[in-house]
Write an enzyme that holds these catalytic residues in place. Structure first.
Site, mmCIF file in Angstrom:
data_model
loop_
_atom_site.group_PDB
_atom_site.id
_atom_site.type_symbol
_atom_site.label_atom_id
_atom_site.label_comp_id
_atom_site.label_asym_id
_atom_site.label_seq_id
_atom_site.Cartn_x
_atom_site.Cartn_y
_atom_site.Cartn_z
ATOM 1 N N GLU A 144 0.853 -1.199 0.000
ATOM 2 C CA GLU A 144 0.000 0.000 0.000
ATOM 3 C C GLU A 144 0.880 1.237 0.000
ATOM 4 O O GLU A 144 2.030 1.187 0.440
ATOM 5 C CB GLU A 144 -0.840 0.052 1.295
ATOM 6 C CG GLU A 144 -1.861 -1.044 1.400
ATOM 7 C CD GLU A 144 -2.419 -1.137 2.810
ATOM 8 O OE1 GLU A 144 -2.277 -0.176 3.598
ATOM 9 O OE2 GLU A 144 -2.974 -2.196 3.126
ATOM 10 N N LYS A 187 2.224 4.552 1.506
ATOM 11 C CA LYS A 187 2.335 5.054 2.883
ATOM 12 C C LYS A 187 1.988 6.539 2.851
ATOM 13 O O LYS A 187 2.779 7.367 2.417
ATOM 14 C CB LYS A 187 3.744 4.826 3.427
ATOM 15 C CG LYS A 187 3.866 5.188 4.881
ATOM 16 C CD LYS A 187 5.197 4.711 5.439
ATOM 17 C CE LYS A 187 5.325 5.015 6.906
ATOM 18 N NZ LYS A 187 5.274 6.425 7.228
ATOM 19 N N ASP A 213 1.349 10.272 3.853
ATOM 20 C CA ASP A 213 2.085 11.124 4.785
ATOM 21 C C ASP A 213 1.136 12.092 5.489
ATOM 22 O O ASP A 213 0.990 13.243 5.109
ATOM 23 C CB ASP A 213 3.162 11.897 4.010
ATOM 24 C CG ASP A 213 4.249 12.403 4.931
ATOM 25 O OD1 ASP A 213 4.240 12.029 6.117
ATOM 26 O OD2 ASP A 213 5.102 13.171 4.452
ATOM 27 N N GLU A 222 -5.155 7.015 7.825
ATOM 28 C CA GLU A 222 -4.294 8.189 7.824
ATOM 29 C C GLU A 222 -5.097 9.392 7.350
ATOM 30 O O GLU A 222 -5.626 9.390 6.238
ATOM 31 C CB GLU A 222 -3.127 7.911 6.859
ATOM 32 C CG GLU A 222 -1.950 8.803 7.017
ATOM 33 C CD GLU A 222 -0.986 8.375 8.120
ATOM 34 O OE1 GLU A 222 -1.285 7.417 8.881
ATOM 35 O OE2 GLU A 222 0.074 9.007 8.227
ATOM 36 N N TYR A 250 -6.860 2.112 6.282
ATOM 37 C CA TYR A 250 -6.015 0.996 5.839
ATOM 38 C C TYR A 250 -6.056 -0.227 6.742
ATOM 39 O O TYR A 250 -5.293 -1.159 6.544
ATOM 40 C CB TYR A 250 -4.569 1.447 5.649
ATOM 41 C CG TYR A 250 -3.979 2.155 6.863
ATOM 42 C CD1 TYR A 250 -3.788 1.478 8.060
ATOM 43 C CD2 TYR A 250 -3.599 3.487 6.787
ATOM 44 C CE1 TYR A 250 -3.247 2.123 9.153
ATOM 45 C CE2 TYR A 250 -3.055 4.134 7.872
ATOM 46 C CZ TYR A 250 -2.888 3.439 9.058
ATOM 47 O OH TYR A 250 -2.350 4.084 10.141
ATOM 48 N N LYS A 304 10.809 3.381 3.289
ATOM 49 C CA LYS A 304 10.801 4.853 3.237
ATOM 50 C C LYS A 304 11.559 5.320 2.001
ATOM 51 O O LYS A 304 12.703 4.905 1.787
ATOM 52 C CB LYS A 304 11.479 5.436 4.490
ATOM 53 C CG LYS A 304 10.771 5.094 5.787
ATOM 54 C CD LYS A 304 9.512 5.906 5.978
ATOM 55 C CE LYS A 304 9.727 7.219 6.631
ATOM 56 N NZ LYS A 304 9.787 7.273 8.041
ATOM 57 N N CYS A 308 28.761 45.052 5.632
ATOM 58 C CA CYS A 308 27.365 44.638 5.759
ATOM 59 C C CYS A 308 26.582 45.106 4.533
ATOM 60 O O CYS A 308 26.644 46.284 4.171
ATOM 61 C CB CYS A 308 26.754 45.231 7.029
ATOM 62 S SG CYS A 308 24.976 44.968 7.120
ATOM 63 N N CYS A 351 24.060 48.008 5.886
ATOM 64 C CA CYS A 351 24.453 49.306 6.460
ATOM 65 C C CYS A 351 25.885 49.701 6.119
ATOM 66 O O CYS A 351 26.314 50.804 6.446
ATOM 67 C CB CYS A 351 24.255 49.302 7.973
ATOM 68 S SG CYS A 351 25.450 48.283 8.839
ATOM 69 N N CYS A 407 27.424 41.459 11.379
ATOM 70 C CA CYS A 407 27.395 42.910 11.406
ATOM 71 C C CYS A 407 27.118 43.262 12.865
ATOM 72 O O CYS A 407 26.130 42.796 13.434
ATOM 73 C CB CYS A 407 26.268 43.412 10.510
ATOM 74 S SG CYS A 407 25.889 45.139 10.824
ATOM 75 N N CYS A 448 22.054 48.960 12.618
ATOM 76 C CA CYS A 448 21.876 48.443 11.255
ATOM 77 C C CYS A 448 20.384 48.188 11.005
ATOM 78 O O CYS A 448 19.726 47.507 11.784
ATOM 79 C CB CYS A 448 22.674 47.154 11.091
ATOM 80 S SG CYS A 448 22.316 46.293 9.557
HETATM 81 S S1 IVH Z 1 -0.278 0.139 8.685
HETATM 82 C C1 IVH Z 1 0.499 -1.951 12.661
HETATM 83 N N1 IVH Z 1 -0.684 1.296 6.334
HETATM 84 O O1 IVH Z 1 2.639 4.998 8.807
HETATM 85 C C2 IVH Z 1 0.402 -1.330 11.335
HETATM 86 N N2 IVH Z 1 0.277 2.584 8.076
HETATM 87 O O2 IVH Z 1 4.624 3.588 11.350
HETATM 88 C C3 IVH Z 1 -0.073 0.024 11.394
HETATM 89 N N3 IVH Z 1 0.707 4.898 7.476
HETATM 90 O O3 IVH Z 1 1.812 6.205 11.703
HETATM 91 C C4 IVH Z 1 0.195 0.851 10.241
HETATM 92 N N4 IVH Z 1 -0.056 4.803 5.425
HETATM 93 O O4 IVH Z 1 -0.284 5.961 10.326
HETATM 94 C C5 IVH Z 1 -0.216 1.434 7.601
HETATM 95 N N5 IVH Z 1 -1.148 2.196 4.261
HETATM 96 C C6 IVH Z 1 -0.690 2.351 5.500
HETATM 97 C C7 IVH Z 1 -0.184 3.576 5.968
HETATM 98 C C8 IVH Z 1 0.303 3.640 7.267
HETATM 99 C C9 IVH Z 1 0.483 5.581 6.346
HETATM 100 C C10 IVH Z 1 1.332 5.474 8.695
HETATM 101 C C11 IVH Z 1 0.671 5.031 9.957
HETATM 102 C C12 IVH Z 1 1.768 5.008 10.992
HETATM 103 C C13 IVH Z 1 3.017 4.923 10.155
HETATM 104 C C14 IVH Z 1 3.697 3.572 10.346
#
Ligand code: IVH
Length: 668
Positions: free
Chosen positions: A113, A115, A117, A170, A222, A310, A404, A407, A422, A427
């Protein structure tokens, strides 16, 4: 319309509005024009106004409502909200896969999936109704942000089935909402949010749900908190169930049968992430079977059946067109790279600090170079390196000036420092930057006085120091660019409001070297008033555990300066509060103090306290002690042998207390 007909029509309208809402916000595929939605909504509002007892919490009219809260309640999660272990490379992903195979054998599948933000939230449904939403908090206990979450239109207030369960996801701010929000804040001179995640978090932390409603947040769900009695055996089934129930699930999820497929998914999204309407910071990989998830178990912090890949900080190439110099409020002259605007990790970057000349030499940066830019910690733009192979010979070497740029006075390099400074206190850059600091949020917090407005005030000679801000006239402000009647009124109100800030905000705002926010608080708590602090000696200051020699020196030198004394007098004359109004005072008096806001005169000899001690106590409680009795005096406290001041107070009919009554009131 009778009650029965109203109830029936309300039900129909709920169904229609919920359906249209779902099509618009979850499926992103509306079937009716906005005007039709608005028409039905207005009809519902009208009927509900006539029959208020027919309003139910899941009515579409109830998304934004209620009063602002004074604080968020704490909520204990039914099962902990865990976080995920991170992977940063293909090798890390293969290691994760190896560990999984070792524990559960070769028959398994993953779900990948995006992730998202944003920030993790939990939604609780009872009998299919959305009853509570909370933040993750420390994983065990979060905060109840139901009212704010209700303003997210893709969160259904009622599910398609009457289930009891907790769902997690999220909450985030789409890039478009983020850009609009920051544009509006820039116009109003307010602080900008660094990225959509901070903006989303800041919005959900608002106690007034109307603010969250105006921020256009969204959500992707999720996972299910505790599957319990639900008939599902895999994570992919739970995602399908969530979708069926009307919850918004990100549609890019994919079942992968082995780690190679996972790696392909990861690299494909690494390339394509910028094409999305929202920020993602990685990919989450989860073992699909719930039974196998259980087998794999968890560590104290995170499950062993999932991992978060990440993305590396996004790097882009752009041209460095110039190096500009800016003078900060402490006089440090900083070179800043001016870049051809580029999109990096969701926002446009056109400037990056180069910190100092040493760094420019180290990275061999020339004006006209093609450079690689990234955002450190995904927030602060940074020049990573130069593409020297793209040089044409047209590039020019940059040298820090000896004077500067604002000034013209000679710059100095203080011992042990890389930075050039400065040191001319007059100034204009110093003064302007000090003003920007003075009005900033953690200092006097004067909204509407952004850098641009300060710059104009300064250029027109309307403001030369912080005290001048308090003597600004409406007519002068109306002459500034982009300042209409409304923004001027708001600004004047914000300036007025700042007069009653507690002492530590003023102290921090003065920008005394080495006195940060924390030190300002400690000093304010300790001394209670500006006058007391101004009298403090080096020795006294250093007897406070958190105050070292460097800071005490700086404070004593600062207050020794005649111009500073004059500034403080002017601020006093403007009515700026010089008294600490924080928790220590609250601990002493739970009820509103009788001294708060009063002008009080002490006269005669007190038995139990010295005059100085009495003055300090009154000031700590928000009162103002003056020397002579006039019509403006609210109260006279008279000790033994009180003379002419007592007589005058009697003559003017001013309230008079003896020492006993005074002590009694102090006890309150
Ligand atoms: S699963 C135990 N799926 O990423 C599993 N987390 O450290 C729980 N996040 O703060 C997380 N998208 O809020 C999962 N598709 C996704 C996500 C997701 C974002 C965030 C989650 C958590 C951090 C994981």
């Amino acid at each position: 319309m009778d009650r029965g007909t109203a109830a029936k029509r309300i039900k129909e309208l709920h169904n229609l509005l919920n359906q249209y809402n779902y099509e618009y916000y979850v499926l992103d595929n509306p079937s009716v024009p906005d005007a039709e939605y608005d028409r039905l909504m207005n009809e519902l509002i009208e009927i509900e106004q006539k029959f208020p007892d027919l309003v139910v919490p899941e009515s579409p009219t109830q998304r934004v409502g209620g009063e602002a809260l004074s604080a968020f309640e704490k909520v204990e999660h039914e099962s902990p909200m865990l976080s995920l272990a991170n992977a940063f490379s293909e090798a890390d992903l293969r290691d994760f896969d190896r560990r999984v195979r070792q524990a559960i054998g070769e028959h398994y599948a993953y779900v990948c999936e995006l992730k998202i933000d944003g920030l993790a939230v939990s939604l609780r449904y009872e009998d299919g109704l959305f009853v509570m939403g909370s933040t993750r908090g420390d994983g065990m206990v979060g905060e109840n942000i139901t009212a704010n979450l209700k303003t997210i239109r893709s969160i259904p207030l009622r599910l398609n089935e009457n289930l009891n369960f907790e769902v997690r996801g999220e909450a985030y701010m789409p890039r478009k909402s983020f850009e609009q929000l920051n544009k509006m804040r820039a116009q109003k001179g307010e602080m900008l949010f660094a990225n959509p995640r901070n903006a989303a978090a800041g919005s959900l932390r608002q106690l007034d749900p109307r603010i969250a409603a105006s921020r256009h947040l969204d959500i992707f769900l999720y996972g299910i908190g505790e599957a319990g009695t639900l008939d599902i055996s895999t994570h992919s089934e739970s995602l399908e169930l969530l979708s069926r129930l009307g919850l918004k699930v990100n549609k890019e999820w994919k079942k992968c049968l082995n780690i190679n497929e996972v790696i392909e998914y990861v690299s494909s999204w690494t390339e394509r992430r910028s094409s999305l309407d929202y920020d993602i910071d990685g990919i989450v990989i989860k073992v699909d079977s719930l039974k196998q998830q259980e087998q794999l178990g968890r560590t104290a912090k995170s499950p062993r059946w999932a991992i978060a890949y990440k993305f590396p900080a996004e790097e882009v190439v752009t041209k460095l067109t110039n190096i500009e110099l800016s003078v900060g409020r402490t006089g440090v002259v900083t070179p800043t790279a001016i870049l051809e605007p580029v999109q990096v990790a969701g926002t446009t970057v056109q400037r990056a600090s180069l910190h100092n000349e040493d760094l420019i030499r180290e990275k061999d940066i020339m004006i006209g170079d093609w450079v690689v830019v990234k955002k450190a910690g995904d927030i602060i733009p940074e020049v990573v390196n130069v593409l020297t192979e793209r040089r044409t010979g047209e590039e020019t070497v940059f040298h820090m000036p000896a004077q500067c740029p604002e000034c013209g006075s000679d710059l100095v390099r203080l011992e042990g420092e890389v930075a050039l400074r400065c040191i001319n206190p007059k100034c204009p850059a110093h003064i302007r930057e000090s003003l920007i600091h003075f009005v900033s949020r953690n200092a006097m917090n004067i909204e509407g006085l952004g850098e641009k407005v300060i710059g104009q005030l300064f250029l027109r000679g309307l403001v030369k120091d912080a005290a001048d801000l308090y003597f600004l006239e409406k007519e002068e402000l109306l002459k500034l660019e982009r300042m209409g009647e409304k923004s001027v009124n708001n600004l004047l109100e914000a300036i007025e409001k700042s007069k009653s800030n507690s002492l530590e905000k003023l102290l921090f705002g003065l920008g005394i070297r080495h006195v940060g926010e924390k030190a300002a608080k400690i000093l304010s708590e300790h001394y209670g008033t500006m006058d007391q602090l101004m009298k403090a000696t080096d020795e006294e200051l250093q007897s406070i555990p958190e105050i070292g020699e460097k800071m005490s020196d700086s404070i004593v030198t600062y207050f020794d300066n005649e111009e500073v004394k004059q500034l403080i007098d002017e601020l006093k004359a403007a009515g700026v509060n010089m008294v600490y109004r924080g928790p220590r005072q609250a601990a002493q008096s739970n009820v509103e103090s009788v001294f708060a806001g009063k002008t009080i005169v002490l006269t005669g000899k007190l038995e139990k306290l010295t005059r100085g001690e009495a003055k300090k106590k009154i000031e700590m409680l928000g009162g103002n002690v003056t020397g002579s009795v006039s019509r403006k005096t609210d109260l006279v406290i008279a000790g033994e042998d009180a003379g002419s001041k007592l007589a005058k107070a009697q003559e003017l009919g001013i309230d008079i207390w003896d020492e006993e009554k005074f002590l009694e009131q102090l006890e309150h």
